[in-house]
Design an enzyme around this catalytic site. Structure first.
Site, PDB file in Angstrom:
ATOM      1  N   ASP A 200     -15.326  11.679 -16.268  1.00 54.49           N
ATOM      2  CA  ASP A 200     -13.889  11.855 -16.029  1.00 54.49           C
ATOM      3  C   ASP A 200     -13.030  11.010 -16.960  1.00 54.49           C
ATOM      4  O   ASP A 200     -11.998  11.446 -17.455  1.00 54.49           O
ATOM      5  CB  ASP A 200     -13.538  11.466 -14.587  1.00 54.49           C
ATOM      6  N   ALA A 201     -13.492   9.756 -17.215  1.00 54.27           N
ATOM      7  CA  ALA A 201     -12.677   8.847 -18.017  1.00 54.27           C
ATOM      8  C   ALA A 201     -12.534   9.393 -19.447  1.00 54.27           C
ATOM      9  O   ALA A 201     -11.447   9.367 -20.033  1.00 54.27           O
ATOM     10  CB  ALA A 201     -13.312   7.469 -18.041  1.00 54.27           C
TER      11      ALA A 201
ATOM     12  N   GLU B 290       7.834   1.445  -7.682  1.00 51.78           N
ATOM     13  CA  GLU B 290       7.716   2.175  -6.418  1.00 51.78           C
ATOM     14  C   GLU B 290       8.356   3.553  -6.513  1.00 51.78           C
ATOM     15  O   GLU B 290       9.521   3.669  -6.912  1.00 51.78           O
ATOM     16  CB  GLU B 290       8.425   1.337  -5.338  1.00 51.78           C
TER      17      GLU B 290
ATOM     18  N   CYS C  47     -10.414  15.438  37.442  1.00 53.46           N
ATOM     19  CA  CYS C  47      -9.004  15.516  37.042  1.00 53.46           C
ATOM     20  C   CYS C  47      -8.892  16.179  35.653  1.00 53.46           C
ATOM     21  O   CYS C  47      -9.484  15.692  34.692  1.00 53.46           O
ATOM     22  CB  CYS C  47      -8.403  14.118  37.008  1.00 53.46           C
TER      23      CYS C  47
ATOM     24  N   LYS D  93       9.003 -13.763  -6.220  1.00 50.64           N
ATOM     25  CA  LYS D  93       8.073 -13.963  -7.331  1.00 50.64           C
ATOM     26  C   LYS D  93       8.456 -15.220  -8.105  1.00 50.64           C
ATOM     27  O   LYS D  93       9.647 -15.518  -8.234  1.00 50.64           O
ATOM     28  CB  LYS D  93       8.126 -12.762  -8.283  1.00 50.64           C
TER      29      LYS D  93
ATOM     30  N   ASP E  57      10.203   0.558   0.362  1.00 54.39           N
ATOM     31  CA  ASP E  57       9.187   1.183   1.203  1.00 54.39           C
ATOM     32  C   ASP E  57       8.830   2.547   0.633  1.00 54.39           C
ATOM     33  O   ASP E  57       9.387   3.570   1.022  1.00 54.39           O
ATOM     34  CB  ASP E  57       9.724   1.311   2.633  1.00 54.39           C
TER      35      ASP E  57
ATOM     36  N   LYS F 179      11.928  -5.287  -1.198  1.00 56.88           N
ATOM     37  CA  LYS F 179      10.603  -4.676  -1.050  1.00 56.88           C
ATOM     38  C   LYS F 179      10.819  -3.222  -0.646  1.00 56.88           C
ATOM     39  O   LYS F 179      11.151  -2.925   0.502  1.00 56.88           O
ATOM     40  CB  LYS F 179       9.779  -5.430  -0.015  1.00 56.88           C
TER      41      LYS F 179
ATOM     42  N   TYR G 295     -12.848  12.514 -20.348  1.00 57.85           N
ATOM     43  CA  TYR G 295     -12.026  13.724 -20.276  1.00 57.85           C
ATOM     44  C   TYR G 295     -10.547  13.343 -20.212  1.00 57.85           C
ATOM     45  O   TYR G 295      -9.706  13.884 -20.934  1.00 57.85           O
ATOM     46  CB  TYR G 295     -12.406  14.558 -19.046  1.00 57.85           C
ATOM     47  N   ASP G 296     -10.257  12.346 -19.371  1.00 58.58           N
ATOM     48  CA  ASP G 296      -8.864  11.908 -19.230  1.00 58.58           C
ATOM     49  C   ASP G 296      -8.313  11.401 -20.554  1.00 58.58           C
ATOM     50  O   ASP G 296      -7.157  11.629 -20.895  1.00 58.58           O
ATOM     51  CB  ASP G 296      -8.755  10.793 -18.180  1.00 58.58           C
TER      52      ASP G 296
ATOM     53  N   LYS H 179       8.184 -10.141   5.092  1.00 59.60           N
ATOM     54  CA  LYS H 179       8.288  -8.876   5.833  1.00 59.60           C
ATOM     55  C   LYS H 179       9.326  -9.017   6.938  1.00 59.60           C
ATOM     56  O   LYS H 179       9.297  -9.979   7.702  1.00 59.60           O
ATOM     57  CB  LYS H 179       6.938  -8.527   6.460  1.00 59.60           C
TER      58      LYS H 179
ATOM     59  N   ARG I 172      -1.880   3.503  -6.585  1.00 59.06           N
ATOM     60  CA  ARG I 172      -2.585   2.231  -6.519  1.00 59.06           C
ATOM     61  C   ARG I 172      -4.048   2.405  -6.094  1.00 59.06           C
ATOM     62  O   ARG I 172      -4.933   1.741  -6.585  1.00 59.06           O
ATOM     63  CB  ARG I 172      -1.880   1.292  -5.519  1.00 59.06           C
TER      64      ARG I 172
ATOM     65  N   CYS J  38      -3.758  15.799  38.655  1.00 57.63           N
ATOM     66  CA  CYS J  38      -4.567  16.520  39.639  1.00 57.63           C
ATOM     67  C   CYS J  38      -4.029  16.411  41.059  1.00 57.63           C
ATOM     68  O   CYS J  38      -4.538  17.063  41.975  1.00 57.63           O
ATOM     69  CB  CYS J  38      -6.012  16.010  39.591  1.00 57.63           C
TER      70      CYS J  38
ATOM     71  N   SER K 158      -2.348  -6.277  -4.283  1.00 55.29           N
ATOM     72  CA  SER K 158      -1.373  -6.163  -3.205  1.00 55.29           C
ATOM     73  C   SER K 158      -0.614  -7.500  -3.108  1.00 55.29           C
ATOM     74  O   SER K 158      -0.746  -8.338  -3.990  1.00 55.29           O
ATOM     75  CB  SER K 158      -2.186  -5.827  -1.962  1.00 55.29           C
TER      76      SER K 158
ATOM     77  N   GLU L 100      13.332  -9.868  -5.092  1.00 56.42           N
ATOM     78  CA  GLU L 100      13.607  -8.435  -5.252  1.00 56.42           C
ATOM     79  C   GLU L 100      13.509  -7.814  -3.873  1.00 56.42           C
ATOM     80  O   GLU L 100      12.877  -8.376  -2.992  1.00 56.42           O
ATOM     81  CB  GLU L 100      12.539  -7.774  -6.134  1.00 56.42           C
TER      82      GLU L 100
ATOM     83  N   TYR M 250       9.314  -2.572 -11.211  1.00 58.48           N
ATOM     84  CA  TYR M 250       9.393  -3.995 -10.876  1.00 58.48           C
ATOM     85  C   TYR M 250       8.331  -4.868 -11.530  1.00 58.48           C
ATOM     86  O   TYR M 250       8.260  -6.057 -11.288  1.00 58.48           O
ATOM     87  CB  TYR M 250       9.399  -4.219  -9.362  1.00 58.48           C
TER      88      TYR M 250
ATOM     89  N   CYS N 261      -1.652  11.344  41.232  1.00 58.06           N
ATOM     90  CA  CYS N 261      -1.912  11.587  39.814  1.00 58.06           C
ATOM     91  C   CYS N 261      -1.137  12.833  39.355  1.00 58.06           C
ATOM     92  O   CYS N 261      -1.272  13.893  39.970  1.00 58.06           O
ATOM     93  CB  CYS N 261      -3.410  11.794  39.594  1.00 58.06           C
TER      94      CYS N 261
ATOM     95  N   CYS O   7      -6.506   7.024  38.130  1.00 56.23           N
ATOM     96  CA  CYS O   7      -6.918   8.205  38.875  1.00 56.23           C
ATOM     97  C   CYS O   7      -8.436   8.189  38.880  1.00 56.23           C
ATOM     98  O   CYS O   7      -9.061   8.146  37.824  1.00 56.23           O
ATOM     99  CB  CYS O   7      -6.407   9.471  38.181  1.00 56.23           C
TER     100      CYS O   7
HETATM  101  S1  IVH Z   1       5.201  -6.552  -6.895  1.00 54.35           S
HETATM  102  C1  IVH Z   1       1.304  -8.216  -8.332  1.00 54.35           C
HETATM  103  N1  IVH Z   1       7.622  -5.889  -6.155  1.00 54.35           N
HETATM  104  O1  IVH Z   1       4.628  -3.815  -1.881  1.00 54.35           O
HETATM  105  C2  IVH Z   1       2.556  -7.810  -7.642  1.00 54.35           C
HETATM  106  N2  IVH Z   1       5.802  -4.887  -5.007  1.00 54.35           N
HETATM  107  O2  IVH Z   1       2.779  -5.143  -0.110  1.00 54.35           O
HETATM  108  C3  IVH Z   1       2.562  -6.407  -7.272  1.00 54.35           C
HETATM  109  N3  IVH Z   1       6.460  -3.268  -3.283  1.00 54.35           N
HETATM  110  O3  IVH Z   1       1.719  -2.545  -3.393  1.00 54.35           O
HETATM  111  C4  IVH Z   1       3.648  -5.897  -6.456  1.00 54.35           C
HETATM  112  N4  IVH Z   1       8.632  -3.463  -3.569  1.00 54.35           N
HETATM  113  O4  IVH Z   1       3.842  -1.062  -3.413  1.00 54.35           O
HETATM  114  C5  IVH Z   1       6.306  -5.711  -5.935  1.00 54.35           C
HETATM  115  N5  IVH Z   1       9.816  -5.383  -5.619  1.00 54.35           N
HETATM  116  C6  IVH Z   1       8.519  -5.199  -5.419  1.00 54.35           C
HETATM  117  C7  IVH Z   1       8.034  -4.301  -4.452  1.00 54.35           C
HETATM  118  C8  IVH Z   1       6.654  -4.183  -4.263  1.00 54.35           C
HETATM  119  C9  IVH Z   1       7.674  -2.848  -2.900  1.00 54.35           C
HETATM  120  C10 IVH Z   1       5.201  -2.812  -2.691  1.00 54.35           C
HETATM  121  C11 IVH Z   1       4.128  -2.413  -3.661  1.00 54.35           C
HETATM  122  C12 IVH Z   1       2.925  -3.251  -3.293  1.00 54.35           C
HETATM  123  C13 IVH Z   1       3.241  -3.619  -1.874  1.00 54.35           C
HETATM  124  C14 IVH Z   1       2.522  -4.867  -1.434  1.00 54.35           C
END
Ligand code: IVH
Length: 712
Positions: free
Chosen positions: A36-37, A186, A445, A303, A120, A118, A39-40, A327, A139, A425, A85, A116, A238, A422, A440
């Site tokens: 695959d690699a 994201e 039942c 960061k 979703d 986060k 081919y890609d 969070k 990812r 029944c 992550s 920054e 990001y 219940c 129950c």
């Molecule tokens: S930095 C090595 N910055 O959060 C650093 N992640 O819980 C890599 N996410 O998998 C991530 N906003 O999908 C970074 N401003 C932001 C983000 C962010 C959302 C997500 C990202 C990551 C997850 C980890």
């Protein structure tokens, strides 16, 4: 690129021929010549050349760019720089501990923090070669993601070609686009786009989507990229992944500016701070203002700004030490409690739940929420008609917290009373003394029956695809099945006779039922839904006795002696197995050909044991997360075949906690609290081989800080 002296036109021709050839070997002949690699790489080079020379694009190019003939959709992509992550901080104190670890790791240097939002959505890595978009990958597990190039190409925020950046202070390095750049960020859906999408879905008589994140994920998984294009996805960049011959940055903020200059949207709410207290205040501010945005955020990412300091801090196996995700706590919302009803589960437990005026909380619309048990309703004293507070427990299960402060009751309002009979029944419900749950006890039942079968078929059990609660209700309702063993006798013709079941879905359902016969014994045991006999006890019993018939021949004492079983489980299971009706049920499963374990496995295990050095004799090793090369059962087997045990939780006696990808936070926290050594995934083999915790001798010479960082 390996084009050598050939012209782009010639090379494009060569590549098209090669890609078309390998395409046929793979898709038509099912006999690929290259992996695959490789081919890609060919497909990528072709895409890059076509992007660079649009005049060379022909309608039937196998790049799929115009003709859409082939797609590498969802084939695996190895990330050259892993997509790690982030560790989480749940409150101000955890944020401070992280900042303390950073400060100690930097040995006196003072960090600047960049905050920054986060977002979703879904993390994405987008690769450019010679300035041209060539590949986008999810990812995945951090090392290998999925190819979603065609889908990401449809996102308007993502440039197909990079723009040359400006040169600050005349630096020539900044003037050109590097030969390789991976931009990470994201993919998300704006709330307004989500609302439009749902309005269209409702109009078309389809089920609305749950939340913007799920719709973004679903949109990226469309095999037909024109469908993705209709979904209005967006992107925030990001971070950078692999960059070859790129500029040297002295700060993360500069990096983001540069990424903005080459053509990516950078979110405007990026802010630098010098102290963690300022960071914490900033996080709290966003917690309160999160809904003022047209996109969803679930926290703030902090960061370290200086790339040199990031290098000093480095990574654990899971995440960078130089970043953390703050969070937001579970969200709370106020709504009206319309009614309180009671549902009866497979064990007969009667659980009260709230029927709510639907409210958007914690990322999805909630119309029902658990009230746990009789006492909880009394303690909370919530009554139909009340204004109540709703939140997501652990951000997943919606629950009613209690009446809202502004709730006003009419004088005649009375406390809600738990039903006497219940609802499934009509037989009287019983609250056994000393227990919290009303139950129950009627074995016939129908509500229990349906829930038992649903539990049996659930993904974590026998995993019978297409057999949901509604279908089971139908099957029980018309008398086609009474219990899970009856499932294996169902025929396509019987299913077709049901209302609104076509031949294809009937055939698929029969196939998936029949396919479930080969599930491992431990899955079968847990699927029986015997009280107390959960996944780890089922696993322990299956690993020790190998067949259900053997388990049935054992005494309570023998079962209780199995690590992870104990007296309560052994007694309940033993009594269950002794009951005539259950014996008959097992006989019917066996007659239908369901796997009840391999009678030869015991002999094979004894043989294997004799051949493998018993390095872990009497020792307990807990594994959390995914280890490369082992699934859960294989990891447990590797430990067991060396004489060890792999219990489901960490205790003082645990020799080591082995952590793979996405480890469980509670196990990590407990191991840290109990000073149980933590072994990264790559130390698992050494642990198996020697029975010693790898690096243990070394660690004692390590600074306290190093081991703290390692486990943090
Ligand atoms: S930095 C090595 N910055 O959060 C650093 N992640 O819980 C890599 N996410 O998998 C991530 N906003 O999908 C970074 N401003 C932001 C983000 C962010 C959302 C997500 C990202 C990551 C997850 C980890």
């Amino acid at each position: 690129m390996s084009s050598g002296a050939t012209s782009p036109q010639q090379r494009v021709g060569e590549l098209r021929a090669q890609v078309a050839h390998h395409n046929e070997r793979y898709h038509t002949l099912d006999d690929p010549e290259i992996d695959d690699a490789d081919y890609d790489a060919l497909a990528r080079e072709l895409r890059a050349l076509e992007a660079e020379h649009p005049d060379l694009i022909v309608p039937d190019s196998p790049s799929g760019r115009v003709g859409g003939l082939i797609s590498t959709a969802f084939s695996p992509v190895e990330h050259r720089v892993p997509m790690t992550s982030l560790d989480n901080a749940m409150d101000r104190d955890e944020l401070r501990s992280w900042a303390d670890r950073v400060a100690r790791g930097l040995d006196g240097q003072i960090p600047t923090f960049v905050c920054e939002l986060k977002f979703d959505g879904l993390a994405m890595s987008i690769r450019y070669e010679n300035g041209q978009f060539v590949q986008a990958a999810t990812r995945g597990d951090g090392r290998v993601g999925e190819d979603v190039t065609d889908n990401v190409m449809t996102i308007a925020d993502v440039p197909h070609e990079l723009t040359a950046p400006h040169a600050p202070g005349g630096s020539t390095l900044f003037e050109a686009v590097p030969p390789v750049v991976e931009v990470r960020g994201e993919v998300y859906m704006r709330t307004s786009a989500f609302d439009r999408l749902n309005a269209r879905a409702v109009e078309a008589g389809q089920k609305p989507f749950v939340n913007p994140r799920n719709s973004a994920a679903g949109s990226l998984r469309q095999k037909d990229a024109t469908k993705t294009a209709e979904r209005e996805l967006s992107f925030w960049a990001y971070q950078l992944g692999e960059v070859i011959d790129g500029p040297e940055f002295t700060s993360h903020v500069d990096t983001l500016n540069w990424v903005g200059q080459i053509g990516f949207p950078i979110n405007e709410h990026v802010k630098r701070f010098d102290t963690i207290d300022e960071v914490a205040t900033h996080c709290k501010q966003w917690q309160d203002e999160r809904h003022a945005l047209d996109y969803e955020i679930d926290g703030v990412v902090i960061k370290v700004d200086d790339p040199k300091q990031r290098d000093i801090l480095g990574f654990t196996a899971r995440a960078p030490r130089w970043a953390i995700a703050y969070k937001f706590p579970p969200e709370e919302r106020t709504t009206t409690l319309l009614d309180i009803q009671v549902s009866v589960g497979r064990t007969g437990r009667a659980t009260p739940f709230a029927v709510l005026d639907p409210v958007f909380v914690g990322g999805s619309t909630v119309g029902m929420a658990t009230l746990h048990n009789r006492e909880q309703v009394a303690v909370k004293d919530v009554r139909p008609g009340d204004l109540v507070i709703v939140r997501k427990a652990g951000d997943v299960i919606p629950e009613v917290v209690g009446p809202a402060a502004q709730n006003v009751r009419r004088k005649e309002s009375v406390a809600w009373e738990f039903p006497v009979d219940c609802p499934g029944c009509g037989v009287a419900l019983i609250l056994p003394e000393g227990e919290a749950d009303t139950r129950c006890f009627n074995p016939d039942c129908p509500a229990k029956r349906i829930q038992k079968i649903a539990y049996f078929a659930a993904r974590v059990g026998m995993d019978i695809e297409g057999l949901g609660a509604q279908m089971i209700e139908k099957l029980v309702g018309v008398g086609l099945i009474n219990d899970a063993a009856d499932l294996y006798l169902l025929t396509v013709d019987q299913l077709i006779s049901l209302d609104r079941v076509g031949e294809t879905s009937a055939t698929n359902l029969v196939d998936s039922i029949q396919g479930s016969k080969d599930r491992p014994l431990h899955k079968f045991i847990r699927s029986l839904g015997v009280r107390h006999v959960g996944p780890s006890a089922s696993q322990a019993l299956a690993d020790t006795f190998f067949t259900l018939r053997d388990i049935m021949s054992r005494s309570v004492e023998e079962m209780a002696a199995v690590d992870g079983v104990g007296e309560v489980i052994a007694t309940t299971f033993s009594e269950w197995l002794a009951a005539q009706a259950n014996r008959e049920l097992i006989d019917r499963f066996e007659a239908a050909g369901v796997n009840l374990g391999d009678p030869d496995a015991a002999a094979r295990a004894a043989e294997a044991k004799a051949a493998i050095p018993q390095t872990l004799e009497g020792k307990a090793v807990v594994v959390t997360g995914t280890l490369a090369g082992y699934n859960r059962e294989e990891a447990a087997l590797a430990i067991a075949s060396r004489g060890g045990k792999s219990p489901g939780s960490v205790s003082k006696k645990t020799l080591a906690l082995v952590i793979g990808e996405s480890p469980g936070a509670s196990k990590l926290t407990k191991a840290e609290a109990l000073n149980v050594p933590i072994v990264e995934a790559d130390g698992f083999e050494a642990l198996l081989e020697t029975g010693e915790v790898p690096g243990a001798a070394l660690e004692s010479h390590d600074s306290e800080l190093e081991s703290e960082l390692e486990s943090g």
